[in-house]
Every structure is written in structure tokens, then in C-alpha cells.
Scaffold this motif. Structure first.
Motif, mmCIF file in Angstrom:
data_model
loop_
_atom_site.group_PDB
_atom_site.id
_atom_site.type_symbol
_atom_site.label_atom_id
_atom_site.label_comp_id
_atom_site.label_asym_id
_atom_site.label_seq_id
_atom_site.Cartn_x
_atom_site.Cartn_y
_atom_site.Cartn_z
ATOM 1 N N ARG A 1 0.842 -1.201 0.000
ATOM 2 C CA ARG A 1 0.000 0.000 0.000
ATOM 3 C C ARG A 1 0.873 1.246 0.000
ATOM 4 N N ILE B 1 1.147 5.545 -2.038
ATOM 5 C CA ILE B 1 0.537 6.778 -2.540
ATOM 6 C C ILE B 1 0.852 6.962 -4.021
ATOM 7 N N ARG B 2 -0.190 7.325 -4.763
ATOM 8 C CA ARG B 2 0.005 7.817 -6.125
ATOM 9 C C ARG B 2 -0.198 9.328 -6.082
ATOM 10 N N VAL C 1 -0.997 12.740 -7.761
ATOM 11 C CA VAL C 1 -1.769 13.160 -8.943
ATOM 12 C C VAL C 1 -1.612 14.665 -9.108
ATOM 13 N N LYS D 1 -2.640 16.210 -5.746
ATOM 14 C CA LYS D 1 -3.575 15.442 -4.935
ATOM 15 C C LYS D 1 -3.000 14.040 -4.754
ATOM 16 N N PHE D 2 -3.640 13.253 -3.905
ATOM 17 C CA PHE D 2 -3.058 11.956 -3.558
ATOM 18 C C PHE D 2 -4.124 10.873 -3.562
ATOM 19 N N GLU D 3 -3.735 9.696 -4.019
ATOM 20 C CA GLU D 3 -4.609 8.539 -4.019
ATOM 21 C C GLU D 3 -3.915 7.388 -3.306
ATOM 22 N N ILE D 4 -4.687 6.590 -2.577
ATOM 23 C CA ILE D 4 -4.152 5.389 -1.940
ATOM 24 C C ILE D 4 -4.190 4.252 -2.957
ATOM 25 N N VAL D 5 -3.067 3.584 -3.149
ATOM 26 C CA VAL D 5 -2.997 2.435 -4.068
ATOM 27 C C VAL D 5 -2.479 1.227 -3.287
ATOM 28 N N ASP E 1 2.240 0.730 -8.428
ATOM 29 C CA ASP E 1 1.396 1.903 -8.679
ATOM 30 C C ASP E 1 1.834 3.127 -7.871
ATOM 31 N N ARG F 1 -6.347 6.526 4.276
ATOM 32 C CA ARG F 1 -7.193 7.252 3.333
ATOM 33 C C ARG F 1 -6.481 8.498 2.849
ATOM 34 N N ALA F 2 -6.918 8.979 1.699
ATOM 35 C CA ALA F 2 -6.388 10.234 1.169
ATOM 36 C C ALA F 2 -7.032 11.408 1.905
#
Length: 979
Positions: A241, A243-244, A246, A261-265, A270, A338-339
Motif C-alpha cells: 500500500r 501513494i500515487r 496526482v 492530490k493523492f490517491e491510496i494504491v 502503482d 485514506r487520502a
């Protein structure tokens, strides 16, 4: 009668169970078990194990004929730890776990010797033990537990406060003070909560709570005006797990709104790439992607200040459980990530609170306003925009710490006005101050997230101010976290300290022995220079046991200011005598602090000389206060020979001789796995006495003493090896007997002058400061060189299973001994140079660029593939060095076949050469074995390629040389461990 017996030889001068003490020292720091309470109470650096400290204190006072089994029992060693270690190792190899009772008895430090124990070993009553540089207090703590008068001193006021709270208060005030602490702690938490309760927004999902906030420091890209979040990687846990990132490019470079911005992958593939490496940043915006030089990063930090951006929230989800009866059980909390969402951002409210609070706090001196000193060894805080100590905290962190200091002050003043500030209540407030320090240690911009463990690392997980590009913030107002956690954890430490001190009650067990069976102690704590102990009378101390500062290893005063600036605003309200300075005293501290000589030529040499002089003054004061028949035991851990040289010079100048030495493995859990870089694990106990007047000052010639030094090392090295001392620690252990013999014959000079070393001539050209070279001078370094040569010969004879001195050429000897000593491919250049000197090799001219490379201040050994790739392999006939032949054979076997390797050796006419066979035998004893032969990967990281060489060479040995070269003994050792 007692004084007469005390004049006899002491136990520590004749015997010490170094293997048992070493194992117990490691048990104190076993992962997944609590560290001893003194270690957890408050941060202090380079602490010694309690059991090793107890052994040093007790053995320094007991007569040499003390019964060994009674001594071990008094230490708390109530079984056979060596046998237990063998059982545990065998079980580990099978994937089994023997559990917490694997040793058959509790950890030794938990046991407090009874009066009966001390009578059995013949411990002298009313003895006085001094530690003039007591630091975290392990030595005086154990002296107190043994019933001796303990004099604990440290120049540093933070250390002195820790000493009082560790050694004195628990045994003097006992459980009533614990209850007072709990009462104050409850009131304190309630008051803080009322003032700071809404600083952390609720989680957006029901039945969840925030646990930790992960922040990245930010800069503005100078090329595209994008806001760049800085992090070396974006990992969240070991399962993949992360961070992507963005980027929002908005209207292109230099437009408004360019943020990330940030997404959890859930997969490592990823994750976005890190945005900072070696101080240089990389812009993540795809229409820019420029590298931002580290100088620009620092410029922005110093002029504008680094920003910060939340990139993830670690939360806990509440999961209800039910008992078999159907009733609700204790809930479980499951970690998640979570983001960020818009409701997480309450920076405006925090800024408004700070704008309201800070002027008042500054007026009342509630929060630190001191600058981080400019002239220090570690100026990274200033480089990265933190010129004040309080800048090490984010606004929300500082708001919380400020409110805590404010509440602390209010409560103390209320108690003072009401006449409630009794000694026991003052002591309780000191522990509350420690709890707040614990929280600051875990809640600053200098913390970090540990993905493999999914937890936070504290500010001082290292002994420096390493800058953190991303940091973790604790949700300090959540139930069970923050203030709750810090106060409860400190409370546990206090209870354990009371119990360890023998003041905890009357229950049976190692921590709860009847008070009447326990020795009682007098404790004196002071904070002054160890060179000026004017409160200690001449000839009044039976034993000095000292764990001195280690040269330039730790800058205690510089580090401790992080706590000092807060403690003087909390603990200083009830103990003002310790907090009279703006910052801690760095000029008087006995360390090799080259920052004191910044801008001067030869700063390192000046710092080492300053350290030597300060230690000599401390040792001279120790000699003043020691009784005529007193003992001083010095505990020292350092690989750097210059630190050993300075320490020994200081001892000799103060009028001591070394009468015994013992290596004890105290520093880290041993491992079958070969790591990338070498480390020393042993603490050396040097036992000293004042030099007898009859020894006089008549000069002895080094040429007469050098053979005696060599003989002293030869006599002890096998003993050390049988006790489990190996690798670089075997060389360090040999320093003790070498320095014993050296100090007995001081003063020394050469009868034959030696030539000036070339390296020294070069330094003279570069440095204005350089002592004039004296060709007749003798220093402790000469004794250490002699020790290395003896250990070298000893190990080569063992590794080649022969008595053949000179069977290996200098280059091959160096390669073999480097792997044997450091057990890693990377080690200090200075240590490699000393080893080269011992085998008669030229490190720069003969070795670097051929079998190794220099990387900064380190040496990295090459395997056969690296040597081939770098054209470093010499002639295959061994005309330059036999390690060339061995590596040619390994490379040919790895890249072609074993038969091709054998053909190479036959074509070179070397396959029956005794020197080649000796080289092959030695190399197979020191390289990390491969999975094919031991069933698991011994080597990791950079050492893996060396294991590939071992694999090829052992297969070659079995194919063609099994009748000439024995199977490596290390393989049988692995088999024994697995049995």
C-alpha cells in the motif's frame, strides 16, 4: 578487616563471565519485550545495559576469590544463558518459537540482589561508587540497587534531571509518589482536553478515529510554480500500500492552482516515484519534471520556509466483537489509510489560535524562543528553515505543546499558592514534565512513518537531527493516544522503577521482595563538571565505574537542547537550580566537538586533543577521590582508534595503569544474516588502578615492550573467541590486553627512530595545526597496531588451518581478514587502512581500484563479477595476488561452468599451488555461504554477490579439491545451529 580484604585483587581483575553477561545484555533489548524502565523513562543516548553495569560495579568491589556461581546469582543469571541461546537458535532454524520462557528464568535485570546474595559473594558494606559522567544512570542505578552509596554526576542538566528521577526518587519516595503522579496526571489531561479538544477534525466515516497524519514538506518549483510535495518514497506499509501523486497542471507552467492530490494504491508498482533524493528535488508535474537543485531547496527553506501538505491519514476502524455468550466483547481496532479530504484542513483555525496565544506565551516564557545554535556539528535544522527550537514543530503540534506547558505552569502555581507543593508533589511534576517530553519526541516535524512496522519513529531514533522530508503527526487528543499515552507510559515506567528499586511492596517475586531483605542505599545526584567534584572528599570512593563520552560519537549537549528548552519551562518550575542557562553547556562537555574549532585548520585534531585533555582532567579527579586501593572500571565502545588513543592517553596522564580488560557483547542482537555494513557490538571494560609510586617515571624502550604487548594479546585472544567474540570485536577486544601491558611500562620511547609517515607529511601541508613529528615518540596507537598484527596472524592461521605464516600474500590476507573482521562488504576506510598496515599492504596503491573501491569515508569490497566488470582482475597465475586466481575461478564458474573454471586453473599451472589452496581455503571460511549449502539466504543486499562467489568456489572445491582443501568449518557451524 574489611579494609584489609578490599586491598586484595578484585574479581574484575581476574575473572568476568563475559559470555553470560553479553547474552543477558542482549536480552534486555530483545524485540517485542519491554526495554528496562530506565531506558523508557526519557530519551538519553548511548545507554549501557543494566546487567553489564551491575556486573562492572559488583565485580569492581568483590575479592578475586568470590564464588563464580554466587556472583552469577547476584547478577540475576539463574540458568545457563549460553545453552538457552543454542536451543533458541536451533528452534529458529526450524521455524519454531520457544516462547517467552525459552531461557527458563526471567531477564537478569529484573532481579534485585538480596542481602543474602550480597553476603554470599562477600560484598563489602558501606562502599561508595562514583560515576562522574552518569548520563542515563545505568551505573548508579545498579550501584543503588546493590545497596552501595551511589554518587551520580553529569554536567548536562537534562541528564541530571533523569538521574534524580531514575536513581533517587523511586527508591526514596516509592509508591506514594506514584499515586501523586497519577492524581496530577488525571487533572492535567482533563485541563488540556478542555483547551485543545477540537484541534483534530472527526473522521468522515462513522466508527473510525484518526490515528496519525502523514505530511510532506513542500517547496515551489522555480521552473513551473507548482507546489512540490517532498518525500523520498510513498510507501505506507510492507504489503504494497502506498501513494500515487496526482499533479493538477491547471493552465500549464507558472499558472495558478498547480498542486498535487493523492490517491491510496495497493500495489508497489502503482506508487509514484520519490520527489527528493540526496537533497535534490524532482518536480512531479509532467509538463515540467525538472530537477530542483538542493541549494534552491535550502534557499527556499531559509528565506520563505518550507510548506507542508497532508498526503495521507492513518485511521482506526472500530470492529465490534461478541463473546460466546452473545454479549458484546472488547472492540478491535483495524488500521486503514485514506487520502486527505477538505474537512481535514483546519489550518486556518490553528493559525488563529496561534496568533492569539503566541504573544502571551512569549511574554510569560511558556514556549521556547531560543535559537538553534549556529555553531554546531549538525546544522540541518537551520539549513532547512528551522532557526528556532520551536520551529521543529508544526503549528498544530506547537499549539498542543504550548497548551500543555501553559497548563503545567498554572497547576504548579496553584499548588505553590495553596502551599501544596510538597517534595513528593514536586517529584510528581518532574515526571509529568518527562511525559510531555515523550510526547514531543513522538510529535515533531523530525518524526517519520515506518512502513514495515506501520508505526511512527520518534525524533531521536537516530543520534542526530536528520531532516525528515515527510513526517508523521500523532492525533494527540484521541482517547488512548497523545497525552493519555504519554502520561500512562511514563506512569508504567515510574512503577517499574519503584519496583526495581525495592520500594514497590511485599509481594513475592523478583520485583517484589520483602523490604527487610533488601539493601538500602544513599544516593547523591549532582550536575557539574566531572573534573570538579568539589562535593566528594579526597580518598572517599571505593570504586569509580564510568561509561565516558565516546569522542565524537554523540554530541549530548547539542541533542539535549531539544528537551532542555522545554524542561526549563516545566521541570524548571519545581527544580530551578538545574535550569539556569539559556542552553546546555557545550564548551565544558568532554566530547570531540569539532564545531568548537570551526574555521580553524586541523579542527578534527584540535577536537580530539580537547577531548583527551578533558577526559584526563576527569580521570585525574577520579584518582583524587578514589581510596588508595580503589578501582576504576571504564566502559568503552568505539571502533575509531583515535578515540581509544585519546582515552588511553587521558588515563595515563591522570596517573592510572590498566590492570585488566574484558570485552562484553552489549550493543545489538547477533544475526546469522550478513548485513551491508560493519558494526562493532562489544563494550570493553578497562580496569584501572592508580599507578604505584614505586613504578616511577623511568623511561622504558618500546622495542623491549612490544613483544610483551604481542604476548599479552596472544594469551587472551583464544579466551575471547571462545566467549563468542568475533569479527571486528575480536580486534577491539585485543586492545584491552595490549593497553594493559602498554600502561604498565609507561613512560615509553623508541630506541630506534621511525621515519615520518607519508600521510602525516601530506596533512602537514594541508593543516597549520600539526604537532611536530617526534621519531622517538610512542603512543597507545603503537600498542593497538601490535594487537592488530597478533590477531591477524591468529586468524590467518585458523582460516588456513595451518601454521604457515606468510602463506598468503598481503593483498589476499587483507581481503580475507576484511571479510573475517567486518563480516560485511562495506566498512570504514580508516579501519581498512589500519588492517592494511597490519598485513603490510598499501591500501591506496595496492588495493583500491583492484579488489575494492573507496566510497566517501567507506571501503566497499568487490566480488568476482564486479572486479571483472571494472577490469580489476589481475593475472590468473597469481603473480600479483592469489585472490586474483580465486576470483578468476569464481567468475569463470559463475559465468560458464565449473569445468571451465578448473581448466583455467590448470592452464595457469596453479591448481596444485599450496598458496592457491591456502587462499581458497581461507576465502571459503570468510565469504557468506550461499542458500545451496545452508538452506537459507545468509547474505542480503550488497553481500549477496559475495555469497554467489562462495557458491561457485565451494562447488569447485567439491568437484576438484576436496582431497586438498577441507570443507569450510563455517558450514558445520551452520549445521550445528540447525540441529
Amino acid at each position: 578487616m574489611e579494609e584489609e580484604r578490599m586491598s586484595d585483587v578484585r574479581l574484575i581483575e581476574r575473572w568476568l563471565p563475559i559470555a553470560e553477561i553479553g547474552i543477558e545484555s542482549l536480552r534486555e533489548r530483545t524485540p517485542m519485550t519491554p526495554f528496562p524502565a530506565p531506558n523508557r523513562l526519557h530519551v538519553w543516548w548511548a545507554r549501557r545495559p543494566l546487567v553489564a553495569s551491575r556486573a562492572a560495579v559488583l565485580a569492581s568491589l568483590l575479592p578475586a576469590d568470590t564464588d563464580p556461581s554466587s556472583f552469577l546469582h547476584a547478577l540475576g543469571i539463574h540458568g545457563d544463558p549460553m545453552a538457552a541461546r543454542r536451543r533458541i537458535a536451533a528452534a529458529d532454524r526450524k521455524g519454531e518459537r520457544l516462547g517467552k520462557d525459552a531461557y527458563g528464568y526471567p531477564r537478569a535485570f529484573l532481579y534485585r540482589a538480596t542481602k543474602a546474595d550480597l553476603t554470599a559473594v562477600g560484598a563489602p558494606s558501606k562502599s561508595t561508587v562514583l560515576d562522574p559522567t552518569a548520563g542515563g544512570g545505568a551505573i548508579p542505578f545498579e550501584a543503588m540497587r546493590l545497596g552501595f552509596k551511589a554518587i551520580a554526576n553529569d554536567l548536562n542538566p537534562v541528564a541530571a534531571t533523569i538521574l534524580g528521577a531514575t536513581v533517587d526518587i523511586p527508591q526514596r519516595l516509592g509508591l506514594p509518589m506514584v499515586k501523586e503522579y497519577e492524581s496530577i496526571g488525571l487533572s492535567f489531561r482533563n485541563r488540556v482536553r478542555s483547551k485543545f479538544g477540537d484541534a483534530f477534525p472527526d473522521e468522515p466515516v462513522p466508527n473510525t478515529r484518526p490515528d496519525c497524519y502523514l505530511w510532506a514538506r513542500t517547496i515551489t518549483c522555480p521552473y513551473c510554480s507548482g507546489r512540490v510535495p517532498l518525500s523520498p518514497n510513498w510507501r505506507l506499509n510492507a504489503a504494497g500500500r502506498g501513494i500515487r501523486v496526482v499533479p493538477t497542471t491547471a493552465g500549464g507552467p507558472n499558472s495558478q492552482g498547480r498542486i498535487c492530490k493523492f490517491e491510496i494504491v495497493d500495489k508497489a508498482a502503482d506508487h509514484s516515484g520519490g520527489t527528493v533524493s540526496d537533497g535534490d528535488a524532482t518536480c512531479p508535474f509532467p509538463d515540467c519534471a525538472r530537477v530542483i537543485d538542493g541549494t534552491e531547496v535550502k534557499r527556499q527553506a531559509q528565506t520563505e520556509g518550507l510548506g507542508e501538505q497532508l498526503f495521507a491519514v492513518v485511521f482506526k476502524r472500530k470492529i465490534e466483537t461478541r463473546l460466546k455468550s452473545g454479549k458484546l466483547g472488547k472492540p478491535k481496532w483495524e488500521r486503514g489509510y485514506r487520502a486527505p479530504v477538505p474537512s481535514d484542513d483546519n489550518s486556518g483555525a490553528i493559525a488563529a489560535s496561534m496568533a492569539e496565544k503566541l504573544p502571551e506565551w512569549e511574554t510569560l516564557d511558556v514556549v521556547p524562543n531560543e535559537e538553534y545554535p549556529a555553531g554546531t556539528n549538525d546544522d540541518r535544522p537551520r539549513q532547512y528553515g528551522m532557526p528556532l527550537w520551536r520551529d521543529m514543530f508544526s503549528p498544530r503540534q506547537l499549539l498542543g505543546h504550548g497548551i500543555a506547558a501553559e497548563v503545567f505552569r498554572e497547576m504548579v502555581e496553584e499548588d505553590r499558592s495553596a502551599g501544596r507543593l510538597s517534595p513528593i508533589r514536586r517529584a510528581a511534576y518532574v515526571y509529568i514534565a518527562f511525559a510531555l517530553d515523550k510526547l514531543r519526541d513522538y510529535n515533531s516535524r523530525m518524526t517519520r512513518w515506518i512502513p514495515n512496522r506501520e508505526t511512527m519513529a520518534n525524533t531521536f531514533d537516530r543520534h542526530d537531527f536528520a531532516f525528515k522530508w515527510s513526517y508523521a503527526e500523532m492525533a494527540i487528543m484521541i482517547d488512548g493516544l497523545g497525552y493519555d499515552w504519554a502520561i500512562e507510559q511514563t506512569g508504567k515506567c515510574i512503577k517499574e522503577l519503584v519496583e526495581l528499586s525495592g520500594s514497590g511492596g511485599s509481594k513475592d517475586g523478583p520485583l517484589f521482595i520483602e523490604a527487610k531483605s533488601q539493601p538500602t542505599s544513599e544516593v547523591v545526584v549532582s550536575s557539574k563538571s566531572g573534573a570538579s567534584l568539589d562535593h566528594v572528599a579526597d580518598g572517599s570512593v571505593d570504586a569509580v565505574v564510568i561509561d565516558p563520552p565516546y569522542g565524537a560519537n554523540v554530541m549530548y549537549a547539542e541533542l539535549s537542547d531539544f528537551f532542555y528548552v522545554w524542561l526549563k519551562r516545566t521541570a524548571g518550575l519545581v527544580s530551578p537550580e538545574l535550569f539556569t542557562r539559556r542552553l546546555t553547556d557545550k564548551q565544558s562537555e568532554a566530547v570531540a566537538n569539532k564545531a568548537h574549532f570551526k574555521g580553524q585548520k586541523g579542527a578534527d585534531a584540535l577536537a580530539n586533543r580537547d577531548y583527551q585533555e578533558k577526559m584526563a582532567a576527569i580521570f585525574a579527579e577520579c584518582r583524587r577521590v578514589l581510596k588508595a586501593n580503589g578501582i576504576m572500571t571504564v566502559m568503552f565502545t568505539h571502533k575509531d582508534t583515535s578515540a581509544w588513543d585519546a582515552l588511553t592517553k587521558g588515563l595515563i596522564e591522570a596517573g592510572f595503569i590498566i590492570t585488566a580488560s574484558w570485552p562484553v557483547n552489549t550493543e545489538a542482537e547477533g544475526s546469522l544474516h550478513i548485513k551491508d555494513k560493519a558494526a562493532a557490538n562489544s563494550t570493553i571494560f578497562l580496569v584501572c588502578r592508580p599507578r604505584p609510586a614505586e613504578q616511577g617515571d623511568e623511561t622504558t624502550y618500546w622495542e623491549d615492550v612490544e613483544p610483551l604487548v604481542a604476548q599479552a594479546v596472544r594469551t587472551r585472544v583464544e579466551e575471547f573467541q571462545k566467549a563468542g567474540i568475533s569479527g571486528v570485536d575480536l580486534y577491539l577486544a585485543s586492545f584491552g590486553p595490549a593497553l594493559e601491558e602498554f600502561s604498565r611500562h609507561w613512560p615509553l620511547k623508541r630506541g630506534t627512530p621511525r621515519p615520518e609517515p607519508v600521510a602525516k607529511k601530506r596533512r602537514k601541508q594541508a593543516e597549520l595545526f600539526e604537532e611536530e613529528f617526534d621519531p622517538y615518540a610512542v603512543t597507545p596507537e603503537d600498542a593497538l597496531d601490535a594487537a592488530r598484527r597478533e590477531v591477524k596472524t591468529w586468524r590467518l592461521n585458523q582460516l588456513t588451518h595451518t601454521k604457515g605464516r606468510g602463506d598468503l600474500d598481503a593483498t589476499t590476507s587483507w581481503f580475507v581478514l576484511a571479510w573475517d573482521a567486518f563480516k560485511a562488504p562495506v566498512f570504514s576506510y580508516d579501519e581498512g587502512l589500519r588492517l592494511a598496515r597490519a598485513v603490510g599492504a598499501d591500501l591506496d596503491g595496492q588495493l583500491i581500484g583492484k579488489i575494492c573501491e573507496k566510497k566517501a569515508s567507506d571501503i566497499k569490497l568487490w566480488d568476482s563479477a564486479t572486479r571483472a566488470a571494472k577490469s580489476g582482475l589481475g593475472p590468473a597465475d597469481g603473480s600479483r595476488a592469489m585472490i586474483d586466481v580465486v576470483h578468476h575461478a569464481a567468475h569463470r564458474a559463475r559465468t560458464r561452468t565449473l569445468d571451465a573454471a578448473l581448466d583455467l586453473l590448470k592452464d595457469a599451472g596453479i591448481d596444485n599451488d599450496p598458496q592457491f589452496l591456502a587462499a581458497l581455503e581461507a576465502v571459503l571460511e570468510v565469504l557468506p555461504p550461499s542458500r545451496n549449502f545452508v538452506g537459507f539466504d545468509v547474505a542480503t543486499g550488497d553481500a549477496k554477490s559475495a555469497a554467489d562467489d562462495f557458491d561457485a568456489l565451494e562447488k569447485l572445491r567439491r568437484l576438484a579439491f576436496s582431497d586438498k582443501v577441507d570443507e569450510p568449518q563455517q558450514l558445520s557451524l551452520f549445521v550445528e545451529e540447525a540441529a
